[in-house]
Design a protein around this motif. Structure first.
Motif, PDB file in Angstrom:
ATOM      1  N   ARG A 122      30.168 134.750  53.314  1.00 15.92           N
ATOM      2  CA  ARG A 122      31.106 135.551  54.096  1.00 15.92           C
ATOM      3  C   ARG A 122      32.489 135.522  53.463  1.00 15.92           C
ATOM      4  N   LYS A 123      33.079 136.671  53.328  1.00 14.19           N
ATOM      5  CA  LYS A 123      34.377 136.799  52.686  1.00 14.19           C
ATOM      6  C   LYS A 123      35.503 136.425  53.648  1.00 14.19           C
ATOM      7  N   SER A 124      36.631 136.056  53.058  1.00 12.40           N
ATOM      8  CA  SER A 124      37.890 135.961  53.795  1.00 12.40           C
ATOM      9  C   SER A 124      38.707 137.189  53.421  1.00 12.40           C
ATOM     10  N   ILE A 125      39.388 137.786  54.407  1.00 13.35           N
ATOM     11  CA  ILE A 125      40.080 139.045  54.129  1.00 13.35           C
ATOM     12  C   ILE A 125      41.519 139.013  54.634  1.00 13.35           C
ATOM     13  N   LEU A 126      42.271 139.968  54.123  1.00 15.91           N
ATOM     14  CA  LEU A 126      43.680 140.134  54.461  1.00 15.91           C
ATOM     15  C   LEU A 126      43.919 141.585  54.838  1.00 15.91           C
ATOM     16  N   TYR A 127      44.460 141.798  56.030  1.00  7.63           N
ATOM     17  CA  TYR A 127      44.897 143.132  56.463  1.00  7.63           C
ATOM     18  C   TYR A 127      46.412 143.192  56.345  1.00  7.63           C
ATOM     19  N   LYS A 128      46.913 144.290  55.817  1.00  9.36           N
ATOM     20  CA  LYS A 128      48.320 144.621  55.960  1.00  9.36           C
ATOM     21  C   LYS A 128      48.373 145.796  56.922  1.00  9.36           C
ATOM     22  N   ALA A 129      48.937 145.565  58.115  1.00  8.44           N
ATOM     23  CA  ALA A 129      48.905 146.588  59.158  1.00  8.44           C
ATOM     24  C   ALA A 129      50.155 146.501  60.020  1.00  8.44           C
ATOM     25  N   ASP A 130      50.732 147.647  60.321  1.00 10.63           N
ATOM     26  CA  ASP A 130      51.887 147.734  61.212  1.00 10.63           C
ATOM     27  C   ASP A 130      53.025 146.821  60.766  1.00 10.63           C
ATOM     28  N   GLY A 131      53.160 146.633  59.445  1.00 15.01           N
ATOM     29  CA  GLY A 131      54.251 145.825  58.910  1.00 15.01           C
ATOM     30  C   GLY A 131      54.017 144.336  58.948  1.00 15.01           C
ATOM     31  N   HIS A 132      52.806 143.907  59.290  1.00 15.59           N
ATOM     32  CA  HIS A 132      52.450 142.497  59.366  1.00 15.59           C
ATOM     33  C   HIS A 132      51.248 142.216  58.470  1.00 15.59           C
ATOM     34  N   TYR A 133      51.017 140.927  58.187  1.00 14.76           N
ATOM     35  CA  TYR A 133      49.826 140.488  57.456  1.00 14.76           C
ATOM     36  C   TYR A 133      48.919 139.701  58.399  1.00 14.76           C
ATOM     37  N   PHE A 134      47.612 139.930  58.269  1.00 13.85           N
ATOM     38  CA  PHE A 134      46.630 139.253  59.108  1.00 13.85           C
ATOM     39  C   PHE A 134      45.534 138.674  58.225  1.00 13.85           C
ATOM     40  N   ILE A 135      45.294 137.361  58.349  1.00 14.40           N
ATOM     41  CA  ILE A 135      44.296 136.656  57.547  1.00 14.40           C
ATOM     42  C   ILE A 135      43.174 136.199  58.468  1.00 14.40           C
ATOM     43  N   ALA A 136      41.938 136.508  58.098  1.00 13.75           N
ATOM     44  CA  ALA A 136      40.804 136.132  58.942  1.00 13.75           C
ATOM     45  C   ALA A 136      39.533 136.133  58.117  1.00 13.75           C
ATOM     46  N   ALA A 137      38.469 135.615  58.695  1.00 15.14           N
ATOM     47  CA  ALA A 137      37.147 135.781  58.098  1.00 15.14           C
ATOM     48  C   ALA A 137      36.723 137.238  58.276  1.00 15.14           C
ATOM     49  N   ASP A 138      35.860 137.696  57.392  1.00 10.52           N
ATOM     50  CA  ASP A 138      35.365 139.069  57.489  1.00 10.52           C
ATOM     51  C   ASP A 138      34.240 139.119  58.525  1.00 10.52           C
ATOM     52  N   ASN A 139      34.640 138.928  59.773  1.00  6.24           N
ATOM     53  CA  ASN A 139      33.669 138.895  60.872  1.00  6.24           C
ATOM     54  C   ASN A 139      33.859 140.042  61.853  1.00  6.24           C
ATOM     55  N   GLY A 140      34.790 140.947  61.560  1.00  2.00           N
ATOM     56  CA  GLY A 140      35.011 142.107  62.410  1.00  2.00           C
ATOM     57  C   GLY A 140      36.168 141.981  63.372  1.00  2.00           C
ATOM     58  N   VAL A 141      36.782 140.799  63.482  1.00  2.00           N
ATOM     59  CA  VAL A 141      37.848 140.614  64.462  1.00  2.00           C
ATOM     60  C   VAL A 141      39.045 141.518  64.182  1.00  2.00           C
ATOM     61  N   LEU A 142      39.359 141.754  62.903  1.00  2.00           N
ATOM     62  CA  LEU A 142      40.514 142.597  62.599  1.00  2.00           C
ATOM     63  C   LEU A 142      40.251 144.058  62.953  1.00  2.00           C
ATOM     64  N   SER A 143      39.002 144.486  62.879  1.00  2.00           N
ATOM     65  CA  SER A 143      38.681 145.858  63.286  1.00  2.00           C
ATOM     66  C   SER A 143      38.815 146.021  64.795  1.00  2.00           C
ATOM     67  N   LEU A 144      38.617 144.947  65.560  1.00  2.00           N
ATOM     68  CA  LEU A 144      38.814 145.004  67.006  1.00  2.00           C
ATOM     69  C   LEU A 144      40.298 145.049  67.358  1.00  2.00           C
ATOM     70  N   ILE A 145      41.106 144.297  66.627  1.00  2.00           N
ATOM     71  CA  ILE A 145      42.551 144.316  66.871  1.00  2.00           C
ATOM     72  C   ILE A 145      43.123 145.692  66.557  1.00  2.00           C
ATOM     73  N   PHE A 146      42.666 146.277  65.460  1.00  2.00           N
ATOM     74  CA  PHE A 146      43.206 147.561  65.002  1.00  2.00           C
ATOM     75  C   PHE A 146      42.181 148.684  65.140  1.00  2.00           C
ATOM     76  N   TYR A 147      41.574 148.759  66.321  1.00  2.00           N
ATOM     77  CA  TYR A 147      40.571 149.801  66.545  1.00  2.00           C
ATOM     78  C   TYR A 147      41.183 151.197  66.538  1.00  2.00           C
ATOM     79  N   ASP A 148      42.492 151.297  66.777  1.00  2.00           N
ATOM     80  CA  ASP A 148      43.147 152.605  66.816  1.00  2.00           C
ATOM     81  C   ASP A 148      44.288 152.725  65.813  1.00  2.00           C
ATOM     82  N   ILE A 149      44.420 151.749  64.924  1.00  2.00           N
ATOM     83  CA  ILE A 149      45.468 151.771  63.892  1.00  2.00           C
ATOM     84  C   ILE A 149      44.814 151.552  62.542  1.00  2.00           C
TER      85      ILE A 149
END
Length: 275
Positions: free
Chosen positions: A77-104
Protein backbone atom coordinates in the motif's frame (compact mmCIF):
# COMPACT_ATOMS: atom_id res chain seq x y z
CA UNK A 1 4.79 29.90 11.30
CA UNK A 2 5.38 26.19 10.57
CA UNK A 3 2.26 24.21 11.46
CA UNK A 4 1.73 20.46 11.26
CA UNK A 5 -1.58 18.94 12.36
CA UNK A 6 -1.87 15.36 13.47
CA UNK A 7 -4.96 13.14 13.31
CA UNK A 8 -4.97 9.45 14.19
CA UNK A 9 -6.88 6.46 15.50
CA UNK A 10 -4.09 5.74 18.01
CA UNK A 11 -5.91 6.86 21.16
CA UNK A 12 -4.14 8.62 24.03
CA UNK A 13 -2.93 5.70 26.14
CA UNK A 14 -0.22 4.15 23.98
CA UNK A 15 3.14 5.55 22.91
CA UNK A 16 2.32 6.15 19.23
CA UNK A 17 1.17 9.78 19.36
CA UNK A 18 4.24 10.81 21.37
CA UNK A 19 6.52 8.86 19.02
CA UNK A 20 5.26 10.73 15.97
CA UNK A 21 5.54 14.11 17.65
CA UNK A 22 9.04 13.28 18.86
CA UNK A 23 10.06 12.28 15.34
CA UNK A 24 8.83 15.61 13.99
CA UNK A 25 10.57 17.65 16.68
CA UNK A 26 13.83 15.76 16.21
CA UNK A 27 13.82 16.86 12.58
CA UNK A 28 12.55 20.40 13.20
CA UNK A 29 12.43 21.94 16.67
CA UNK A 30 10.74 25.16 15.56
CA UNK A 31 7.40 23.74 14.51
CA UNK A 32 3.90 23.90 15.96
CA UNK A 33 2.18 20.52 16.17
CA UNK A 34 -1.59 20.68 16.61
CA UNK A 35 -3.65 17.62 17.51
CA UNK A 36 -6.95 17.48 15.64
CA UNK A 37 -8.08 14.16 17.16
CA UNK A 38 -6.61 10.86 18.28
CA UNK A 39 -9.91 9.38 19.44
CA UNK A 40 -11.14 8.32 16.02
CA UNK A 41 -12.57 4.81 15.99
CA UNK A 42 -10.02 2.33 14.67
CA UNK A 43 -9.84 2.39 10.87
CA UNK A 44 -12.96 4.60 10.60
CA UNK A 45 -12.30 6.60 7.43
CA UNK A 46 -15.71 8.28 7.22
CA UNK A 47 -15.37 9.63 10.76
CA UNK A 48 -11.85 10.78 9.93
CA UNK A 49 -13.04 12.58 6.81
CA UNK A 50 -15.78 14.43 8.66
CA UNK A 51 -13.45 15.64 11.39
CA UNK A 52 -10.56 16.70 9.13
CA UNK A 53 -12.81 18.25 6.49
CA UNK A 54 -14.48 20.47 9.07
CA UNK A 55 -11.28 21.58 10.80
CA UNK A 56 -8.44 21.96 8.28
CA UNK A 57 -9.68 25.21 6.70
CA UNK A 58 -9.26 27.07 10.01
CA UNK A 59 -5.48 26.57 9.78
CA UNK A 60 -3.14 28.84 7.78
CA UNK A 61 -2.54 28.08 4.13
CA UNK A 62 0.53 25.89 3.77
CA UNK A 63 -0.28 23.81 6.85
CA UNK A 64 0.69 20.15 6.57
CA UNK A 65 -1.86 17.65 7.85
CA UNK A 66 -0.75 14.15 8.87
CA UNK A 67 -3.63 11.65 8.85
CA UNK A 68 -2.61 8.43 10.55
CA UNK A 69 -5.80 6.40 10.35
CA UNK A 70 -5.64 2.88 8.93
CA UNK A 71 -2.03 3.72 8.15
CA UNK A 72 0.10 0.88 9.50
CA UNK A 73 2.91 -0.04 7.12
CA UNK A 74 2.25 -2.46 4.29
CA UNK A 75 4.63 -2.85 1.34
CA UNK A 76 1.65 -3.29 -0.96
CA UNK A 77 0.00 0.00 0.00
CA UNK A 78 1.32 3.39 -1.01
CA UNK A 79 1.63 6.51 1.08
CA UNK A 80 0.33 9.60 -0.71
CA UNK A 81 0.35 13.37 -0.57
CA UNK A 82 -2.53 15.63 -1.60
CA UNK A 83 -2.05 19.31 -2.28
CA UNK A 84 -5.56 20.72 -1.98
CA UNK A 85 -7.15 24.06 -1.09
CA UNK A 86 -3.72 25.50 -0.26
CA UNK A 87 -2.86 22.77 2.25
CA UNK A 88 -0.88 19.50 2.21
CA UNK A 89 -2.40 16.21 3.37
CA UNK A 90 -0.34 13.06 4.06
CA UNK A 91 -2.06 9.69 4.43
CA UNK A 92 -2.04 6.07 3.40
CA UNK A 93 -3.59 5.40 0.01
CA UNK A 94 -6.72 3.99 1.60
CA UNK A 95 -9.29 6.40 0.17
CA UNK A 96 -9.60 8.75 3.15
CA UNK A 97 -8.41 11.77 1.16
CA UNK A 98 -11.04 11.13 -1.52
CA UNK A 99 -13.68 11.26 1.23
CA UNK A 100 -12.35 14.55 2.58
CA UNK A 101 -12.26 16.08 -0.90
CA UNK A 102 -15.28 14.42 -2.48
CA UNK A 103 -16.30 17.78 -3.99
CA UNK A 104 -12.90 19.49 -4.37
CA UNK A 105 -10.36 18.48 -6.98
CA UNK A 106 -6.83 18.38 -5.50
CA UNK A 107 -4.25 20.56 -7.16
CA UNK A 108 -1.74 17.68 -7.21
CA UNK A 109 -1.46 14.13 -5.92
CA UNK A 110 1.89 12.43 -5.26
CA UNK A 111 2.95 8.92 -4.41
CA UNK A 112 5.54 9.24 -1.64
CA UNK A 113 8.63 7.41 -2.91
CA UNK A 114 11.60 8.83 -0.98
CA UNK A 115 11.68 5.92 1.47
CA UNK A 116 10.93 3.09 -0.95
CA UNK A 117 14.52 1.86 -0.99
CA UNK A 118 14.38 1.51 2.80
CA UNK A 119 11.17 -0.54 2.95
CA UNK A 120 12.87 -3.25 4.99
CA UNK A 121 13.67 -0.66 7.67
CA UNK A 122 10.20 0.93 7.83
CA UNK A 123 8.34 -0.32 10.89
CA UNK A 124 5.95 2.55 11.63
CA UNK A 125 4.63 4.59 8.72
CA UNK A 126 3.88 7.73 10.73
CA UNK A 127 7.38 8.10 12.20
CA UNK A 128 9.39 6.72 9.27
CA UNK A 129 7.50 8.26 6.36
CA UNK A 130 4.81 10.78 7.35
CA UNK A 131 6.91 12.77 9.84
CA UNK A 132 9.94 13.38 7.56
CA UNK A 133 7.68 14.23 4.62
CA UNK A 134 5.79 16.78 6.74
CA UNK A 135 9.02 18.39 7.91
CA UNK A 136 10.40 18.44 4.36
CA UNK A 137 7.35 20.38 3.20
CA UNK A 138 7.47 22.78 6.15
CA UNK A 139 11.12 23.45 5.36
CA UNK A 140 10.02 24.66 1.94
CA UNK A 141 10.92 21.46 0.13
CA UNK A 142 9.18 20.56 -3.11
CA UNK A 143 6.78 17.62 -3.26
CA UNK A 144 8.60 16.37 -6.35
CA UNK A 145 11.68 15.67 -4.23
CA UNK A 146 9.90 13.11 -2.05
CA UNK A 147 7.36 11.76 -4.52
CA UNK A 148 6.10 11.46 -8.07
CA UNK A 149 2.80 12.49 -9.61
CA UNK A 150 0.17 9.85 -8.96
CA UNK A 151 -2.93 9.56 -11.15
CA UNK A 152 -4.79 6.65 -9.57
CA UNK A 153 -5.17 7.15 -5.79
CA UNK A 154 -7.79 4.94 -4.20
CA UNK A 155 -11.27 6.43 -4.43
CA UNK A 156 -14.12 5.82 -2.00
CA UNK A 157 -17.69 6.95 -2.58
CA UNK A 158 -18.99 9.55 -0.16
CA UNK A 159 -22.60 8.68 0.74
CA UNK A 160 -24.93 11.22 -0.86
CA UNK A 161 -28.51 12.08 0.01
CA UNK A 162 -31.01 11.55 -2.82
CA UNK A 163 -34.48 12.86 -3.66
CA UNK A 164 -37.21 10.44 -4.71
CA UNK A 165 -39.40 12.79 -6.71
CA UNK A 166 -42.33 10.41 -7.19
CA UNK A 167 -42.69 9.80 -3.44
CA UNK A 168 -41.58 13.31 -2.43
CA UNK A 169 -38.92 11.89 -0.13
CA UNK A 170 -35.42 13.23 0.52
CA UNK A 171 -33.46 10.22 1.76
CA UNK A 172 -30.22 10.53 3.70
CA UNK A 173 -28.30 8.56 6.27
CA UNK A 174 -26.41 9.06 9.51
CA UNK A 175 -22.70 9.55 8.85
CA UNK A 176 -21.31 10.79 12.17
CA UNK A 177 -22.10 10.95 15.89
CA UNK A 178 -20.31 13.59 17.92
CA UNK A 179 -19.16 13.80 21.52
CA UNK A 180 -22.51 15.23 22.67
CA UNK A 181 -24.43 12.34 21.12
CA UNK A 182 -25.66 14.55 18.26
CA UNK A 183 -26.49 12.57 15.14
CA UNK A 184 -25.18 14.10 11.90
CA UNK A 185 -26.67 13.15 8.53
CA UNK A 186 -25.41 13.60 4.97
CA UNK A 187 -28.34 15.90 4.08
CA UNK A 188 -26.94 19.33 3.31
CA UNK A 189 -28.83 22.55 3.96
CA UNK A 190 -28.26 23.55 0.34
CA UNK A 191 -29.79 20.32 -0.99
CA UNK A 192 -32.72 20.56 1.43
CA UNK A 193 -33.52 24.16 0.47
CA UNK A 194 -33.31 23.36 -3.24
CA UNK A 195 -35.58 20.33 -2.82
CA UNK A 196 -38.09 22.17 -0.61
CA UNK A 197 -38.96 24.73 -3.31
CA UNK A 198 -42.65 24.39 -4.17
CA UNK A 199 -43.62 22.39 -1.08
CA UNK A 200 -45.60 23.82 1.83
CA UNK A 201 -44.47 21.54 4.65
CA UNK A 202 -42.16 18.68 5.58
CA UNK A 203 -41.47 16.10 8.25
CA UNK A 204 -38.02 14.87 9.31
CA UNK A 205 -38.62 11.16 9.98
CA UNK A 206 -36.37 8.66 11.73
CA UNK A 207 -37.25 5.40 13.48
CA UNK A 208 -40.86 6.00 14.59
CA UNK A 209 -40.36 9.70 15.34
CA UNK A 210 -40.88 12.88 13.30
CA UNK A 211 -39.97 16.57 13.59
CA UNK A 212 -41.67 19.34 11.62
CA UNK A 213 -39.07 22.09 11.98
CA UNK A 214 -35.35 22.51 11.30
CA UNK A 215 -33.50 25.22 13.23
CA UNK A 216 -30.68 27.22 11.68
CA UNK A 217 -28.49 26.90 14.77
CA UNK A 218 -28.44 25.10 18.08
CA UNK A 219 -29.28 28.13 20.24
CA UNK A 220 -32.42 28.89 18.20
CA UNK A 221 -34.10 26.12 20.20
CA UNK A 222 -34.39 28.57 23.11
CA UNK A 223 -36.67 31.55 22.32
CA UNK A 224 -36.41 33.02 25.83
CA UNK A 225 -33.14 32.62 27.78
CA UNK A 226 -34.89 33.50 31.04
CA UNK A 227 -36.48 30.04 30.92
CA UNK A 228 -33.59 28.28 29.16
CA UNK A 229 -33.63 25.44 31.69
CA UNK A 230 -37.11 24.43 30.54
CA UNK A 231 -35.71 23.40 27.15
CA UNK A 232 -33.15 20.93 28.51
CA UNK A 233 -33.83 17.57 26.88
CA UNK A 234 -35.79 18.98 23.96
CA UNK A 235 -35.40 17.07 20.71
CA UNK A 236 -34.74 19.06 17.57
CA UNK A 237 -33.33 19.04 14.06
CA UNK A 238 -30.77 21.73 13.20
CA UNK A 239 -28.38 22.59 10.41
CA UNK A 240 -24.97 22.42 12.08
CA UNK A 241 -21.90 24.53 11.40
CA UNK A 242 -20.88 22.12 8.62
CA UNK A 243 -24.19 22.81 6.85
CA UNK A 244 -25.53 19.30 7.56
CA UNK A 245 -28.82 18.20 9.06
CA UNK A 246 -28.28 17.11 12.65
CA UNK A 247 -30.59 15.54 15.22
CA UNK A 248 -29.93 16.81 18.71
CA UNK A 249 -31.11 16.82 22.30
CA UNK A 250 -30.67 20.25 23.86
CA UNK A 251 -27.94 20.03 26.51
CA UNK A 252 -27.56 16.32 25.80
CA UNK A 253 -24.31 14.40 26.06
CA UNK A 254 -22.81 11.09 25.01
CA UNK A 255 -24.96 9.21 27.54
CA UNK A 256 -28.31 10.95 27.06
CA UNK A 257 -27.99 12.63 23.67
CA UNK A 258 -29.82 11.97 20.42
CA UNK A 259 -27.84 8.80 19.68
CA UNK A 260 -28.91 7.16 22.93
CA UNK A 261 -32.45 8.50 23.30
CA UNK A 262 -33.37 7.89 19.66
CA UNK A 263 -31.40 4.64 19.45
CA UNK A 264 -29.71 5.68 16.22
CA UNK A 265 -26.50 4.38 14.66
CA UNK A 266 -24.25 5.37 11.77
CA UNK A 267 -25.72 4.15 8.49
CA UNK A 268 -29.38 4.41 9.51
CA UNK A 269 -31.77 6.32 7.28
CA UNK A 270 -33.16 9.79 7.88
CA UNK A 271 -36.04 10.77 5.60
CA UNK A 272 -37.59 14.17 4.91
CA UNK A 273 -41.14 13.80 3.63
CA UNK A 274 -42.50 16.80 1.71
CA UNK A 275 -46.13 17.82 1.23
Amino acid sequence: MSVITFTSDYGLVDHRVASVKGSILTLKEEVTIVDISHQIQAYNLLQTAYIVRNSYSYFPKGTVHIISVDSFFNKERKSILYKADGHYFIAADNGVLSLIFYDIKPEDVYEITFNNRFDDQVSFTSTDIFAPVAVHLQNGGLPEVIGRKYKTPKQLSFPRAVFNESEKLLIGEIMYIDNFGNVVSNITQKFFEKTAIGFESFLVKFRNLALSKIYNQYTDLVPDWKIEHEFHGKAAAVFNDAGLLELTIYKGNGENGAKTLFGLQVGEKIIIEFA
